[in-house]
Motif scaffolding. Structure first.
Motif, short mmCIF file in Angstrom:
data_model
loop_
_atom_site.label_atom_id
_atom_site.label_comp_id
_atom_site.label_asym_id
_atom_site.label_seq_id
_atom_site.Cartn_x
_atom_site.Cartn_y
_atom_site.Cartn_z
N GLY A 220 0.84 -1.19 0.00
CA GLY A 220 0.00 0.00 0.00
C GLY A 220 0.88 1.23 0.00
O GLY A 220 2.10 1.16 -0.12
N LYS A 221 0.25 2.39 0.17
CA LYS A 221 0.99 3.64 0.09
C LYS A 221 2.07 3.79 1.16
O LYS A 221 3.17 4.28 0.88
CB LYS A 221 0.02 4.82 0.13
N PRO A 222 1.81 3.36 2.43
CA PRO A 222 2.89 3.48 3.44
C PRO A 222 4.16 2.74 3.03
O PRO A 222 5.26 3.24 3.23
CB PRO A 222 2.26 2.86 4.69
N LYS A 223 4.00 1.57 2.43
CA LYS A 223 5.16 0.82 1.98
C LYS A 223 5.87 1.54 0.85
O LYS A 223 7.11 1.57 0.79
CB LYS A 223 4.74 -0.58 1.54
N GLU A 224 5.09 2.15 -0.06
CA GLU A 224 5.68 2.91 -1.17
C GLU A 224 6.50 4.09 -0.62
O GLU A 224 7.60 4.38 -1.10
CB GLU A 224 4.58 3.43 -2.09
N ILE A 225 5.94 4.78 0.40
CA ILE A 225 6.62 5.92 1.00
C ILE A 225 7.95 5.47 1.60
O ILE A 225 9.00 6.10 1.38
CB ILE A 225 5.72 6.55 2.08
#
Length: 329
Positions: free
Chosen positions: A128-133
């Motif tokens: 998800g986005k947290p992992k991408e960040i």
């Protein structure tokens, strides 16, 4: 500050960047100029809300917001008096004409659980986005040097003595747990647990044909003593902890045991004892599960032993360890 859509803000990114550095073995600090460079890198890959590119202004706003909300607690419920306890520190560096932002011992999982990334959706595998960040942060830092203990750091006798006392406590725990395992396997006499008598006065393991850990323990003692002394020299309020939720203390623990994880895991590690060392109050604390007690039996299934660093027992063992260590140099 969270928003209704849980969009990534500059404040969120500051927290994420610091926590990533601390948890992944980098220096637990950065200059404002470093973060601005990182922010430019990050924005080329993902958008950030509520951002400023004037570093001084950005961090002044960040610390003001955090101090007003997230780092403030009620000191007295009776009077309503509040106090601010920062989880990061800011200090001007005259030589670099820049501000240094540093993690302190209040930085914890709490800080990550109150920002927008915590509320962003992820799938069952954590994507998800947290992992991408965090992947973008990792990409930026991948070629940056990791934190190391400078073995050339000048330390004084008091600091080294403190390191020896703590190392002796760790050695004692490892020895006792190692022998308990051998006793359970019926490969060690139950009555022969005294470290001085059955490891140093005579190495019983060699006599009965069991693997000796004498040299490993002596080497570990010397390494830990020096490493702790150096960390103590750098931070007179040093905290070291195997618990994962207090980030800086955990990072100090991982730095301390680097290269010696296997023998340390004899006592400390997952499903084993937990360790907390606090030089602000000179305490050594180990916590372990109480044998034969399960979580459904009682509210308390753990026992904590706290000793004063530099107690008489530790001092006696240090004398023995110092004498024995001469033979392996």
């Amino acid at each position: 500050m969270t928003n209704e859509k849980h969009e990534l803000t500059a404040d969120d990114l500051i927290v994420e960047y610091m926590i990533y550095k601390v948890k992944n073995g980098y220096e637990p600090s950065f200059f404002v100029s470093e973060f601005i460079d990182f922010l430019t890198f990050f924005e080329s890959r993902m958008g950030v809300k509520d951002t400023l590119h004037d570093g001084k202004e950005l961090f002044q706003r960040f610390f003001e917001r955090k101090s007003e909300r997230d780092w403030t607690r009620t000191k007295s419920f009776k009077t309503g008096e509040k106090e601010t306890i920062p989880h990061m520190d800011i200090q001007y560096n005259k030589d670099k004409d820049d501000y240094l932002i540093s993690a302190n011992y209040h930085l914890s999982s709490y800080d990550q659980n109150i920002i927008n990334t915590y509320f962003m959706p992820t799938d069952w595998s954590g994507n998800g986005k947290p992992k991408e960040i965090r992947n973008i942060i990792g990409e930026y830092l991948k070629d940056k040097p990791k934190r190391k203990i400078d073995e050339k750091e000048q330390i004084d006798e008091k600091e080294l003595t403190t390191g020896k006392h703590i190392a002796a406590e760790i050695i004692t725990n490892i020895w006792e747990d190692y022998i308990d395992t051998l006793i359970e396997d019926q490969s060690w006499p139950r009555q022969c647990k005294d470290i001085n008598k059955f490891l140093f006065e005579m190495d019983l393991a060699e006599i009965i044909g069991t693997k000796s850990i004498k040299n490993e323990l002596l080497e570990l003692y010397q390494v830990l003593s020096k490493r702790i002394a150096i960390l103590y020299h750098q931070d007179q309020h040093l905290k070291i902890s195997s618990y994962g939720n207090i980030y800086l203390a955990r990072a100090n623990y991982e730095l301390l045991i680097s290269g010696y994880e296997k023998i340390i895991s004899t006592s400390f590690g997952e499903y084993k004892k937990s360790l907390k060392i606090d030089l602000s109050d000179s305490t050594f604390q180990e916590t372990h599960e109480i044998p034969g007690v399960y979580y459904w039996d009682d509210d308390i299934d753990e026992e904590t032993n706290t000793t004063v660093i530099g107690n008489n027992q530790a001092k006696k063992l240090v004398k023995v360890l110092d004498e024995q260590a001469k033979n392996i140099n």
